[in-house]
Design an enzyme around this catalytic site. Structure first.
Site, PDB file in Angstrom:
ATOM      1  CB  CYS A 103      34.059  35.760   8.279  1.00 19.57           C
ATOM      2  SG  CYS A 103      33.585  34.698   6.932  1.00 19.57           S
ATOM      3  NE  ARG A 114      54.230  29.639  25.847  1.00 25.80           N
ATOM      4  CZ  ARG A 114      53.190  30.356  25.409  1.00 25.80           C
ATOM      5  NH1 ARG A 114      52.872  30.347  24.136  1.00 25.80           N
ATOM      6  NH2 ARG A 114      52.486  31.096  26.234  1.00 25.80           N
ATOM      7  CE1 TYR A 132      47.081  35.680  24.756  1.00 24.82           C
ATOM      8  CE2 TYR A 132      47.410  33.877  23.214  1.00 24.82           C
ATOM      9  CZ  TYR A 132      46.857  34.371  24.367  1.00 24.82           C
ATOM     10  OH  TYR A 132      46.077  33.559  25.140  1.00 24.82           O
ATOM     11  CE1 TYR A 138      48.186  27.454  27.517  1.00 27.00           C
ATOM     12  CE2 TYR A 138      50.443  27.761  26.792  1.00 27.00           C
ATOM     13  CZ  TYR A 138      49.536  27.515  27.793  1.00 27.00           C
ATOM     14  OH  TYR A 138      49.974  27.314  29.079  1.00 27.00           O
TER      15      TYR A 138
HETATM   16  N1  LLP Z   1      50.647  27.087  35.868  1.00 23.71           N
HETATM   17  C1  LLP Z   1      49.636  27.956  35.862  1.00 23.71           C
HETATM   18  C2  LLP Z   1      48.950  28.249  37.119  1.00 23.71           C
HETATM   19  C3  LLP Z   1      49.241  28.578  34.678  1.00 23.71           C
HETATM   20  O1  LLP Z   1      48.234  29.445  34.683  1.00 23.71           O
HETATM   21  C4  LLP Z   1      49.908  28.267  33.476  1.00 23.71           C
HETATM   22  C5  LLP Z   1      49.518  28.896  32.209  1.00 23.71           C
HETATM   23  C6  LLP Z   1      50.961  27.335  33.515  1.00 23.71           C
HETATM   24  C7  LLP Z   1      51.312  26.773  34.735  1.00 23.71           C
HETATM   25  C8  LLP Z   1      51.724  26.922  32.289  1.00 23.71           C
HETATM   26  O2  LLP Z   1      52.361  28.002  31.703  1.00 23.71           O
HETATM   27  P1  LLP Z   1      53.354  27.734  30.479  1.00 23.71           P
HETATM   28  O3  LLP Z   1      54.485  26.892  30.996  1.00 23.71           O
HETATM   29  O4  LLP Z   1      52.591  27.018  29.439  1.00 23.71           O
HETATM   30  O5  LLP Z   1      53.777  29.074  30.064  1.00 23.71           O
HETATM   31  N2  LLP Z   1      47.066  31.137  26.014  1.00 23.71           N
HETATM   32  C9  LLP Z   1      48.344  31.780  26.240  1.00 23.71           C
HETATM   33  C10 LLP Z   1      49.078  31.196  27.415  1.00 23.71           C
HETATM   34  C11 LLP Z   1      48.259  31.217  28.699  1.00 23.71           C
HETATM   35  C12 LLP Z   1      48.972  30.601  29.860  1.00 23.71           C
HETATM   36  C13 LLP Z   1      47.990  30.317  30.952  1.00 23.71           C
HETATM   37  N3  LLP Z   1      48.570  29.740  32.124  1.00 23.71           N
HETATM   38  C14 LLP Z   1      49.173  31.699  24.961  1.00 23.71           C
HETATM   39  O6  LLP Z   1      48.717  31.110  23.982  1.00 23.71           O
HETATM   40  O7  LLP Z   1      50.265  32.235  24.900  1.00 23.71           O
END
Ligand code: LLP
Length: 463
Positions: A384, A315, A356, A412
């Site tokens: 819908c 992110r 969320y 995401y």
């Molecule tokens: N490493 C692993 C093992 C992960 O599972 C994830 C995210 C990341 C790194 C990266 O995380 P970030 O830096 O993006 O926070 N769909 C949700 C977020 C799910 C995150 C899943 N894993 C949302 O839209 O907020």
């Protein structure tokens, strides 16, 4: 409320003052966002023109934001002897993004056969690929072993399967083991993964059995180190430093109990970004520097050599790079005075609010200087479901034909988008230096029925 006016005001200065550096994850808009002739401009492109050329809804990704985010992450790590940045592809992945990050010497964390395939198609070198997942398929493991990518092992059963496959291929699997540090991040429950009850990873109490198994199968398993990822959209440093303290202690006990000195440590991703003016995320550089410094001090404490430090943000590298452009459609007032304004997209291209209760910030891309409304409106999607609300209370005052831009849709959104209501997913353009290039084509109605099959007996004129 509302941040919308603040953002319009902020973006409306024709260019940002030179020399002022705000970490890209801390500002709601992409780093190249400006107001030019009352229009929102990103990457030197007038978004009103982008809407005309490519249609709406449109996902826009600002290359400069991604590049600056990566550079900030690397800058924070620069005082550490050896590091490797992996981009968590689940945040947003397509071939162009793979190439972009590969060109910046960033690796890719993949979590499915599709993400792995995308990486391979983009000629991502095996040493730059990490395969994750709590339920990897035999095909995924086979492929990772075939190309020599590192695998982050989630459980003992997976480890046994990897050993079997490595035996049949007469090769040695390069693995890290994902452990649960028992740390809870300050984030939405659905995206917390460091707590004891997480579905991901191995409890620290079960780790000795896993290490023993690895020791007995050394011929087939190269144990590189441990991995931990505690969750996503985290705004505090403490859960990260606490995790590193626990990991360093674990490295020390692995050394004491097994005589093993592990050469790598992956501390995951999870850094948050600003979706609204209320969000106060940690700067990317501060985050990565704190991780590096904490690893150094904690490993020194136990007299352990410094492992190669791996980080895998998603992110924070792409979130604020993304903006979604929508066309304003119909509006309506309810009996209790709610004013709904409908956009021509919604939960299928951005499922985060409904999933969320995520908050977003909007502006009128074609009238950046427009006065704010006197009453909040509710920006809803066209799908819908009553829950298809993009922003519950916004002070923008859209009129017919206006273009609404929603900021921070780079992570995401496209990766979690669906074809709900049989709607094609939007196109995505990458903008840089006044040029906009399609990196994902808009899905057409033909694409939507492309995989459909009709049993012959249902066809009226079949024999
Ligand atoms: N490493 C692993 C093992 C992960 O599972 C994830 C995210 C990341 C790194 C990266 O995380 P970030 O830096 O993006 O926070 N769909 C949700 C977020 C799910 C995150 C899943 N894993 C949302 O839209 O907020």
């Amino acid at each position: 409320m509302s941040n919308d006016t603040q953002i319009s005001a902020k973006v409306s200065s024709v260019s940002k003052s030179q020399g002022e550096f705000v970490s890209p994850n801390m500002s709601i808009e992409p780093v190249s966002a400006k107001t030019v002739n009352d229009h929102l401009s990103i990457g030197g492109c007038d978004t009103v023109e982008l809407a005309k050329t490519f249609g709406t809804p449109l996902w826009i990704m600002d290359e400069q934001t991604i590049v600056q985010s990566v550079l900030a992450c690397k800058a924070g790590l620069s005082g550490y002897p050896q590091t490797q940045v992996f981009y968590a592809g689940k945040a947003f992945l397509c071939l162009a993004i793979c190439h972009l990050i590969k060109n910046m010497n960033v690796g890719l964390d993949v979590v499915s056969e599709g993400e792995l395939y995308t990486a391979v198609q983009a000629d991502m070198p095996a040493k730059s690929i990490l395969l994750h997942g709590n339920n990897k398929s035999q095909e995924e493991l086979n492929k990772a072993l075939e190309i020599g990518a590192r695998i982050v092992v989630d459980n003992l059963a997976e480890l046994k399967l990897i050993t079997q496959i490595a035996k049949t291929k007469n090769t040695q699997a390069k693995i890290l083991v994902r452990v649960i540090p028992g740390v809870t991040g300050d984030t939405h429950q659905h995206i917390q993964t460091g707590q004891e009850q997480s579905k991901f990873g191995i409890a620290l109490s079960s780790l000795p059995a896993v290490v023993s198994f690895i020791e007995q199968n050394r011929q087939y398993i190269k144990f590189l180190g441990l991995h931990s990822h505690i969750g996503s959209q985290i705004h505090k440093l403490q859960p990260f430093t606490q995790t590193i303290e626990i990991l360093a202690k674990t490295y020390a006990s692995i050394k004491d109990d097994f005589g093993l000195t592990l050469g790598e440590l992956n501390v995951g991703g999870g850094l948050g970004i600003a979706y609204t003016a209320k969000d106060k995320p940690i700067a990317i550089e501060t985050w990565s520097r704190t991780l590096a410094q904490t690893v150094m001090s904690e490993f020194n404490k136990y007299n352990l050599p410094l492992p190669i430090l791996l980080v895998e943000p998603g992110r924070a590298l792409v979130g604020t790079a993304g903006v979604t452009l929508y066309q304003v459609g119909f509006d309506k007032w309810t009996s209790n005075g709610t004013h709904y304004v409908a956009l021509n997209g919604g939960m299928a291209d951005n499922p985060r609010p409904v999933t969320y209760q995520a908050l977003y910030t909007a502006c009128l891309a074609n009238r950046m200087g427009a006065p704010k409304g006197s009453q909040p409106i509710t920006l809803v999607g066209k799908y819908c479901e009553q829950g298809d609300i993009i922003i519950k209370e916004s002070l923008i005052a859209p009129e017919d034909g206006d273009l609404v831009a929603i900021f921070d849709t780079g992570a995401y959104n496209a990766s979690m988008a669906s074809n709900y209501n049989r709607t094609g997913r939007p196109a995505c353009v990458l903008v840089a230096d006044g040029k906009a290039e399609i990196i994902i084509e808009r899905e057409t109605n033909t694409d939507l029925i492309d995989k459909d099959k009709v049993p012959k007996r249902l066809l009226k004129d079949s024999p």
